[in-house]
Structures are given as structure tokens and as C-alpha cells.
Write a protein that holds these residues in place. Structure first.
Motif, PDB file in Angstrom:
ATOM      1  N   GLU A 263       0.825  -1.209   0.000  1.00  0.00           N
ATOM      2  CA  GLU A 263       0.000   0.000   0.000  1.00  0.00           C
ATOM      3  C   GLU A 263       0.863   1.264   0.000  1.00  0.00           C
ATOM      4  N   VAL A 264       1.945   1.267   0.759  1.00  0.00           N
ATOM      5  CA  VAL A 264       2.848   2.415   0.741  1.00  0.00           C
ATOM      6  C   VAL A 264       3.432   2.600  -0.650  1.00  0.00           C
ATOM      7  N   ARG A 265       3.846   1.503  -1.271  1.00  0.00           N
ATOM      8  CA  ARG A 265       4.434   1.597  -2.616  1.00  0.00           C
ATOM      9  C   ARG A 265       3.421   2.136  -3.622  1.00  0.00           C
ATOM     10  N   ARG A 266       2.185   1.653  -3.530  1.00  0.00           N
ATOM     11  CA  ARG A 266       1.143   2.109  -4.459  1.00  0.00           C
ATOM     12  C   ARG A 266       0.888   3.604  -4.301  1.00  0.00           C
ATOM     13  N   MET A 267       0.733   4.048  -3.062  1.00  0.00           N
ATOM     14  CA  MET A 267       0.412   5.458  -2.837  1.00  0.00           C
ATOM     15  C   MET A 267       1.627   6.357  -3.032  1.00  0.00           C
ATOM     16  N   TYR A 268       2.821   5.833  -2.808  1.00  0.00           N
ATOM     17  CA  TYR A 268       4.037   6.597  -3.106  1.00  0.00           C
ATOM     18  C   TYR A 268       4.108   6.890  -4.602  1.00  0.00           C
ATOM     19  N   ASP A 269       3.779   5.888  -5.417  1.00  0.00           N
ATOM     20  CA  ASP A 269       3.779   6.081  -6.865  1.00  0.00           C
ATOM     21  C   ASP A 269       2.717   7.088  -7.303  1.00  0.00           C
ATOM     22  N   GLU A 270       1.687   7.240  -6.479  1.00  0.00           N
ATOM     23  CA  GLU A 270       0.632   8.223  -6.772  1.00  0.00           C
ATOM     24  C   GLU A 270       0.988   9.617  -6.244  1.00  0.00           C
ATOM     25  N   GLY A 271       2.130   9.735  -5.588  1.00  0.00           N
ATOM     26  CA  GLY A 271       2.565  11.024  -5.069  1.00  0.00           C
ATOM     27  C   GLY A 271       1.984  11.387  -3.715  1.00  0.00           C
ATOM     28  N   LYS A 272       1.447  10.408  -2.982  1.00  0.00           N
ATOM     29  CA  LYS A 272       0.848  10.681  -1.669  1.00  0.00           C
ATOM     30  C   LYS A 272       1.940  10.837  -0.609  1.00  0.00           C
ATOM     31  N   SER A 273       1.638  11.633   0.424  1.00  0.00           N
ATOM     32  CA  SER A 273       2.551  11.806   1.563  1.00  0.00           C
ATOM     33  C   SER A 273       2.195  10.798   2.654  1.00  0.00           C
ATOM     34  N   ASP A 274       3.069  10.713   3.680  1.00  0.00           N
ATOM     35  CA  ASP A 274       2.835   9.724   4.725  1.00  0.00           C
ATOM     36  C   ASP A 274       1.543   9.990   5.494  1.00  0.00           C
ATOM     37  N   TYR A 275       1.223  11.256   5.753  1.00  0.00           N
ATOM     38  CA  TYR A 275       0.008  11.539   6.515  1.00  0.00           C
ATOM     39  C   TYR A 275      -1.246  11.234   5.698  1.00  0.00           C
ATOM     40  N   GLU A 276      -1.125  11.275   4.362  1.00  0.00           N
ATOM     41  CA  GLU A 276      -2.255  10.874   3.512  1.00  0.00           C
ATOM     42  C   GLU A 276      -2.381   9.356   3.459  1.00  0.00           C
ATOM     43  N   MET A 277      -1.274   8.680   3.575  1.00  0.00           N
ATOM     44  CA  MET A 277      -1.296   7.215   3.525  1.00  0.00           C
ATOM     45  C   MET A 277      -1.875   6.591   4.787  1.00  0.00           C
ATOM     46  N   LYS A 278      -1.605   7.202   5.940  1.00  0.00           N
ATOM     47  CA  LYS A 278      -1.892   6.541   7.216  1.00  0.00           C
ATOM     48  C   LYS A 278      -3.352   6.122   7.382  1.00  0.00           C
ATOM     49  N   PRO A 279      -4.351   6.989   7.131  1.00  0.00           N
ATOM     50  CA  PRO A 279      -5.738   6.538   7.331  1.00  0.00           C
ATOM     51  C   PRO A 279      -6.134   5.406   6.386  1.00  0.00           C
ATOM     52  N   VAL A 280      -5.586   5.429   5.170  1.00  0.00           N
ATOM     53  CA  VAL A 280      -5.896   4.369   4.211  1.00  0.00           C
ATOM     54  C   VAL A 280      -5.317   3.043   4.696  1.00  0.00           C
ATOM     55  N   ILE A 281      -4.068   3.072   5.125  1.00  0.00           N
ATOM     56  CA  ILE A 281      -3.416   1.847   5.572  1.00  0.00           C
ATOM     57  C   ILE A 281      -4.031   1.362   6.883  1.00  0.00           C
ATOM     58  N   ALA A 282      -4.390   2.293   7.769  1.00  0.00           N
ATOM     59  CA  ALA A 282      -5.043   1.895   9.015  1.00  0.00           C
ATOM     60  C   ALA A 282      -6.344   1.156   8.736  1.00  0.00           C
ATOM     61  N   GLU A 283      -7.060   1.587   7.740  1.00  0.00           N
ATOM     62  CA  GLU A 283      -8.298   0.904   7.364  1.00  0.00           C
ATOM     63  C   GLU A 283      -7.995  -0.482   6.795  1.00  0.00           C
ATOM     64  N   LYS A 284      -6.970  -0.577   5.966  1.00  0.00           N
ATOM     65  CA  LYS A 284      -6.583  -1.871   5.382  1.00  0.00           C
ATOM     66  C   LYS A 284      -6.171  -2.871   6.465  1.00  0.00           C
ATOM     67  N   LEU A 285      -5.580  -2.338   7.540  1.00  0.00           N
ATOM     68  CA  LEU A 285      -5.047  -3.193   8.606  1.00  0.00           C
ATOM     69  C   LEU A 285      -5.941  -3.179   9.849  1.00  0.00           C
ATOM     70  N   LYS A 286      -7.181  -2.804   9.711  1.00  0.00           N
ATOM     71  CA  LYS A 286      -8.046  -2.632  10.882  1.00  0.00           C
ATOM     72  C   LYS A 286      -8.248  -3.931  11.655  1.00  0.00           C
ATOM     73  N   ALA A 287      -8.080  -5.070  11.006  1.00  0.00           N
ATOM     74  CA  ALA A 287      -8.213  -6.348  11.715  1.00  0.00           C
ATOM     75  C   ALA A 287      -7.134  -6.524  12.778  1.00  0.00           C
ATOM     76  N   PHE A 288      -6.043  -5.734  12.670  1.00  0.00           N
ATOM     77  CA  PHE A 288      -4.919  -5.849  13.600  1.00  0.00           C
ATOM     78  C   PHE A 288      -4.880  -4.686  14.599  1.00  0.00           C
ATOM     79  N   ARG A 289      -5.965  -3.931  14.686  1.00  0.00           N
ATOM     80  CA  ARG A 289      -5.958  -2.689  15.466  1.00  0.00           C
ATOM     81  C   ARG A 289      -5.707  -2.919  16.957  1.00  0.00           C
TER      82      ARG A 289
END
Length: 312
Positions: A263-289
Motif C-alpha cells: 500500500e505504501v508503494r502504491r500510494m508513493y507512486d501516486e505522489g501521496k505523503s505519509d500523513y495521507e497514507m496513514k488513514p488508508v493503511i489503518a483501514e486496510k489493517l483494521k483487523a490488527f488494530r
């Protein structure tokens, strides 16, 4: 009310100050296989409350003596390990494996040598070098700072024998097979296999449902170590933190890291910053919250993954 609060503060402060003979409160050893014992420490970071103890010291009783793996974070924790070990066997400790340079796993060496001065200390060659080059002093100070001085009096007893990848130590009728790496959790890591018992001590390369602090390692290396652990198809996996179990928690860690990195690699290629990535990745990993250290280490891992991708 003020008097009660003041007394509580004084009690807490005095509890944090270690005397020369202090011992961490007892944690019972569990026999996970015949002759193999683990103390499952509480998960979290060193603190006054846990008296610096938060890893999984283990030992294996052999024909000739006892082999200890990671005796803890301080002389006080190591004394507790010695007390629990002596409840399981009267044999002496002959060898100690330190799985990596992070002090919560090896500063208990002092207590082992106090009890059994002839014990041989073994570790990754880079761990030995780093400990001599300042890591020992760094971890002693860090433990003291994090526990309000509870661990004071601890000294760094640095291993003298280097272990190589693939090396087998034959001790008391048991084989201790080394699986080492230079790019995983700390870049100084050993995993230790007992092939006869089909047990793998993963150290901090694999944790039981805990979000790893990866500031000293690499995602590539940890994923490689995780795959290596799974390929060994052990009957039991003993993590550096958390509960001993089957391969399920190893597979869960693989899912965590593969999901986060992709997910970081995908959003990095889209030009996203770390703070933009975090909520998306947190949702992807919500089973491990509910994993320990989620709040502390998720954002850190995202930032480190970006740096690793940029270095590629």
C-alpha cells in the motif's frame, strides 16, 4: 486527598529506585515442550510499571546443563530469570544466546554470569561489535531512563563467541542451528532452531501480534526472515515478545508487512505523503488494530517504508 496523592507518588518513586539486590517481580516459566521453558513477559515498552521486563527469556535443559536464550533487560530482570530457572532444574547454565543488540534481550547477562561465571555468551558478530562500540552503554542508559532508574546497577556483559548463519552448536546432546541475517529487525539478528524438537526461537524478527519497532531494520529483511521462519515449518514458534504458538501468528505478521509495504508503494507512486497514507493503511489493517504498539509504531513504519522505497 493531597496526603494520599503525595504518599502514592512517594511509593511509586521509591519503587522505581533499584537497590543492589533488587529482583523484578516473579513471572512463572511455562514448559512449552519437554525441557524447554519460556517466561512470557508482558508486551509493551520498558517502564516503571513493568520494571523493565517485557521480553521472553527462554531456556533449554540439555544433558550437560542449561542453554539460555535472551535473559532479559537488566540485572534485576536477569535475577528473576535465574530464580525461575532454578525452579525447573538444578543443572548449571553453560551457554547463553543473545538474539540481537537491543538491550531488553541481553542486559540480563550480568545476572547469569553472577550465578554461573563459566557460562559462554554467544551472539551475532555485528551485535558483539556494536555492543563494544557504544550500544551497550546506550541501552543501559535507555533502560534506566525509561524505568526511572530501576535498572541502575546493570552492566553490559558482552558476548565473546560469534555465531554464523547455518552454524550448528552441539550442546549436551542438542543441536542449536543458527539462522542469522544482517537486514532484518535489528540487522544483528539470530533465529535459533531446535531441529529435534521442531522449535524456532524467532527473536524479534517475528512478534506475536505486536506492531514491530523497525527503526533499526528493513522491511525487506524482516519479510525475508518471516518467510524463512515459515519455510522451517516448526511445530512451535517462540517470539521475542508475545505468546509461543504455531505458525498462525507468523503468517499474520507476513500479511501485515506485505499489506503495509504494497500500500505504501502504491500510494508513493501516486505522489501521496505519509500523513495521507496513514488513514488508508489503518483501514486496510483494521483487523490488527488491537495489536500492542499500534498507536506508536504504525506511523513510524509507514515513514520508514517510504524511506526504504526511496533508497531502492
Amino acid at each position: 486527598m493531597r496526603i494520599i496523592a503525595l504518599l502514592a507518588t512517594l511509593v511509586l518513586s521509591s519503587a522505581a529506585l533499584a537497590g543492589p539486590d533488587d529482583v523484578v517481580r516473579p513471572y512463572p516459566a511455562e514448559q512449552v515442550s519437554p525441557g524447554v521453558y519460556v517466561i512470557h513477559g508482558p508486551q509493551g515498552v520498558p517502564s516503571r510499571e513493568n520494571q523493565s521486563f517485557m521480553n521472553n527469556p527462554a531456556w533449554v535443559v540439555t544433558d550437560d546443563g542449561v542453554v539460555v536464550i535472551d535473559p532479559g533487560s537488566s540485572v534485576q530482570a536477569g535475577r528473576m530469570v535465574v530464580e525461575q530457572l532454578r525452579k525447573t532444574t538444578q543443572k548449571p547454565v553453560t551457554h547463553v544466546f543473545n538474539t540481537h543488540v537491543h538491550g531488553d534481550h541481553w542486559l540480563g547477562n550480568q545476572a547469569i554470569l553472577d550465578a554461573w561465571p563459566k557460562a559462554t555468551l554467544i551472539a551475532h558478530p555485528d551485535m558483539i561489535k556494536q555492543a563494544h562500540d557504544g550500544a551497550g552503554a546506550f541501552w543501559i542508559k535507555l533502560m534506566s531512563d525509561m524505568t526511572g532508574g530501576y535498572t541502575d546497577g546493570t552492566r553490559a556483559e558482552i558476548p565473546t563467541i560469534a555465531a554464523a548463519d547455518g552454524q550448528e552448536f552441539r550442546i549436551g546432546g542438542k543441536i542449536f542451528r543458527i539462522h542469522s541475517s544482517t537486514d532484518a529487525h535489528s540487522k544483528t539478528d539470530l533465529m535459533i532452531e531446535l531441529p529435534q524438537d521442531r522449535i524456532l526461537f524467532t527473536a524479534d524478527n517475528v512478534l506475536d501480534h505486536q506492531v514491530m519497532n523497525l527503526r533499526d531494520g528493513t522491511f525487506k529483511g524482516v519479510l525475508k526472515a518471516t518467510d524463512r521462519a515459515l519455510a522451517l515449518n516448526a511445530r512451535l514458534y517462540v517470539p521475542g515478545h508475545g505468546r509461543t504458538g504455531d505458525r498462525t501468528f507468523v503468517e499474520d505478521q507476513k500479511v501485515w508487512f506485505e499489506t503495509l509495504v504494497s500500500e505504501v508503494r502504491r500510494m508513493y507512486d501516486e505522489g501521496k505523503s505519509d500523513y495521507e497514507m496513514k488513514p488508508v493503511i489503518a483501514e486496510k489493517l483494521k483487523a490488527f488494530r488491537d495489536w500492542p504498539e499500534w498507536d506508536t509504531n504504525l506511523g513510524q513504519q509507514i515513514s520508514l517504508a517510504i524511506l526504504e522505497i526511496e533508497q531502492e
